[in-house]
Design a protein around this motif. Sequence first.
Motif, PDB file in Angstrom:
ATOM      1  N   VAL A  14       0.363   3.806  10.859  1.00 58.56           N
ATOM      2  CA  VAL A  14      -0.591   3.972   9.757  1.00 58.56           C
ATOM      3  C   VAL A  14      -0.646   5.435   9.336  1.00 58.56           C
ATOM      4  O   VAL A  14      -0.622   5.773   8.151  1.00 58.56           O
ATOM      5  CB  VAL A  14      -1.987   3.477  10.184  1.00 58.56           C
ATOM      6  N   VAL A  17       2.492   6.494   7.505  1.00 57.45           N
ATOM      7  CA  VAL A  17       2.486   6.019   6.124  1.00 57.45           C
ATOM      8  C   VAL A  17       1.515   6.832   5.280  1.00 57.45           C
ATOM      9  O   VAL A  17       1.821   7.231   4.143  1.00 57.45           O
ATOM     10  CB  VAL A  17       2.120   4.517   6.086  1.00 57.45           C
ATOM     11  N   VAL A  20       3.120   9.987   4.434  1.00 57.92           N
ATOM     12  CA  VAL A  20       4.113   9.832   3.369  1.00 57.92           C
ATOM     13  C   VAL A  20       3.432   9.702   2.024  1.00 57.92           C
ATOM     14  O   VAL A  20       3.848  10.294   1.013  1.00 57.92           O
ATOM     15  CB  VAL A  20       5.008   8.601   3.651  1.00 57.92           C
ATOM     16  N   VAL A  21       2.353   8.914   2.012  1.00 58.94           N
ATOM     17  CA  VAL A  21       1.625   8.726   0.752  1.00 58.94           C
ATOM     18  C   VAL A  21       1.075  10.053   0.251  1.00 58.94           C
ATOM     19  O   VAL A  21       1.188  10.391  -0.939  1.00 58.94           O
ATOM     20  CB  VAL A  21       0.482   7.704   0.939  1.00 58.94           C
ATOM     21  N   ALA A  24       3.862  12.112  -1.093  1.00 61.46           N
ATOM     22  CA  ALA A  24       4.320  11.593  -2.384  1.00 61.46           C
ATOM     23  C   ALA A  24       3.347  11.935  -3.489  1.00 61.46           C
ATOM     24  O   ALA A  24       3.741  12.334  -4.590  1.00 61.46           O
ATOM     25  CB  ALA A  24       4.501  10.074  -2.283  1.00 61.46           C
TER      26      ALA A  24
ATOM     27  N   ILE B  12       2.579  -1.935   5.640  1.00 65.84           N
ATOM     28  CA  ILE B  12       2.882  -0.514   5.834  1.00 65.84           C
ATOM     29  C   ILE B  12       4.218  -0.170   5.190  1.00 65.84           C
ATOM     30  O   ILE B  12       4.367   0.833   4.480  1.00 65.84           O
ATOM     31  CB  ILE B  12       2.905  -0.177   7.337  1.00 65.84           C
ATOM     32  N   ALA B  19       5.395   4.673  -1.897  1.00 65.68           N
ATOM     33  CA  ALA B  19       5.110   6.102  -1.896  1.00 65.68           C
ATOM     34  C   ALA B  19       6.384   6.916  -2.063  1.00 65.68           C
ATOM     35  O   ALA B  19       6.440   7.876  -2.834  1.00 65.68           O
ATOM     36  CB  ALA B  19       4.409   6.485  -0.595  1.00 65.68           C
ATOM     37  N   GLY B  23       7.409   9.512  -5.081  1.00 69.21           N
ATOM     38  CA  GLY B  23       7.874  10.884  -4.860  1.00 69.21           C
ATOM     39  C   GLY B  23       9.268  11.106  -5.374  1.00 69.21           C
ATOM     40  O   GLY B  23       9.556  12.085  -6.061  1.00 69.21           O
TER      41      GLY B  23
END
Lengths: 154, 432
Positions: A14, A17, A20-21, A24, B12, B19, B23
């Motif tokens: 979690v 991620v 990463v979010v 991004a 996930i 995501a 990006g």
Amino acid sequence: MSINQHLNPRAWPVRIVLGVVVVALLALGAHTVWSDRSDAARAVPQSTAMESALGIRFSRVAVVGDGGLVTLFYVVLDAEKANTFQSDLKHPPVLTSEARDGSTRRVSIMRPGHGLRPGSTAYLVYENTAGALRPNELVTISYGGMTLQHVPVL
Amino acid sequence: MRLTTARRSRAIGAVAVAALAIGAGALATRQGAVAATSEGLLCEANAQQTFSLTAGKGFVSTPDGNTILTWSYGMSTRGFQLPGPTLCVESGKDVTVILHNDLPEATSIIFPGQTGVKADGNPAQPEFDTGGSLTSLVHPAAAAGGSVTYTFTAGKPGTYLYSSGTDVRKQQQMGLYGALVVRPAGHAGQVNDRADSAFNPSHEYVFLLSEVDPEVHLAVERGEPVDWAAYNARYFMINGRSMPDTLAPNHASWLPNQPYGALVHIRPYDAATNPLPAVIRYVNAGTVNYPFHPHGSDERVVNKDGRALQGTSGQDVGYLKYDIDVKPGQTVDALMDWRDVEHWDPVTNPVPTQLPVITDQLLVGPDTWFSESPYLGKKGELPSNITSLNECGEYYHVAHSHALQQATNYGAAFGGMMTVFRIDPPSGCPAN
């Protein structure tokens, strides 16, 4: 939060991620800001001193010819002064990159050879010597001891 | 809400992919902005050979600062552009063109050189009013929202003009035209079915030549009658642009409605490393001849009006030409390469004479395209008044209409129907 919860292996995917979010979204935000800056930078600055002296207003610098040429456009404000500027074959404006040690003053052929009318746009075509100018950067235009800084390159 | 482990993993994963896509998209967009599309033919093509075009209006700019209302065809998914999109199809296969009309009057498309064209399923043929006067060369799409579907089987390989068949003089002048490229079946890298028409697909160009009388466009914009007796073309274009905008890359940001450049960028012929020529597909959408003249090299004409230049026994009757005379409505396909015939070299084979001051070297005052050296890939000494020479000793050959009034922007030389052919050294140009 307990130690056990902090080290809970199920929580790591979690967090990865989420990381990463976040990255991004930061990239997206940076891109948006960058684009906005780029768009804002596309407004060519003006110099009343140059306009008064030369009778022209520089309106666009663009890299063309697959990178090998540069076009410099200007709007005629005062036809008599502009014709004097246009006829100064030995001293074309120098375009100096603000991003690197490079410049061009080498005007190629196709200089408009006719009289200039107020309100019309004229142009010079330069060789982009050694790739001195690149799109999305800034240049300084120098002529007759005057300079116009931070002109965007398209 | 509670998710199972598997569902949570999938969720996930989906979020992570999304995501990363955001990006990557952001970065890719940024990279795309830096590395603008360069030059060469931009084809509209799809497996179904079906194209949805919308006739609409928009503004184009000229290098002298003018802005002109223009009508043209655009891809329905993208919007207005001048000229209309270049449609690329394969010979012998069915083609469908759906025309939507956003203009305030009826309009249509004719496909000269194609046979068996149908409009909404019926043979395409001229239409007349009740008094017997011609209203359109083919069935049109009604004004302000009408549509019509044209179908045909792509004919012989080559290049064709497509344009309005309704109120032709006005609507073509307003910009309703585009190019149709028909490729030989199974030989997309040839102009026609002849093997000797092969070209380098990386160096394919369309030069759609046209002219603009801004007074006509102004009258249309104001809803006034056009005074055809006073017709006087003031702008001359290649692919909807005039010099020096012709040198700008495809999709230049400052020419949003004029997406096609006209720079030819090649290297010298070499039997081992660069054996195939470029192809330039000339199309005349104007009202007069355009004698197009590339400096520095002949071109080999191999096709006219979609027909291979060959004799009755199939012999090649293509020819070298130094001035490509393109007549109204005509298309001419020419192969072009640049050959170092004499192999001049500053050390081993120097030019045995004092170089004359020729047009390509010195045209206006001290200005020049050259690198202070006549040898491709070499740079001469720096003149005292400059800091550096061009990128890699490349050549720039001017190419323009030799009717010199067509090489102007509203009468001001130089401009108009003009571009350059860039020739890099055999090893390429490090900056590119």
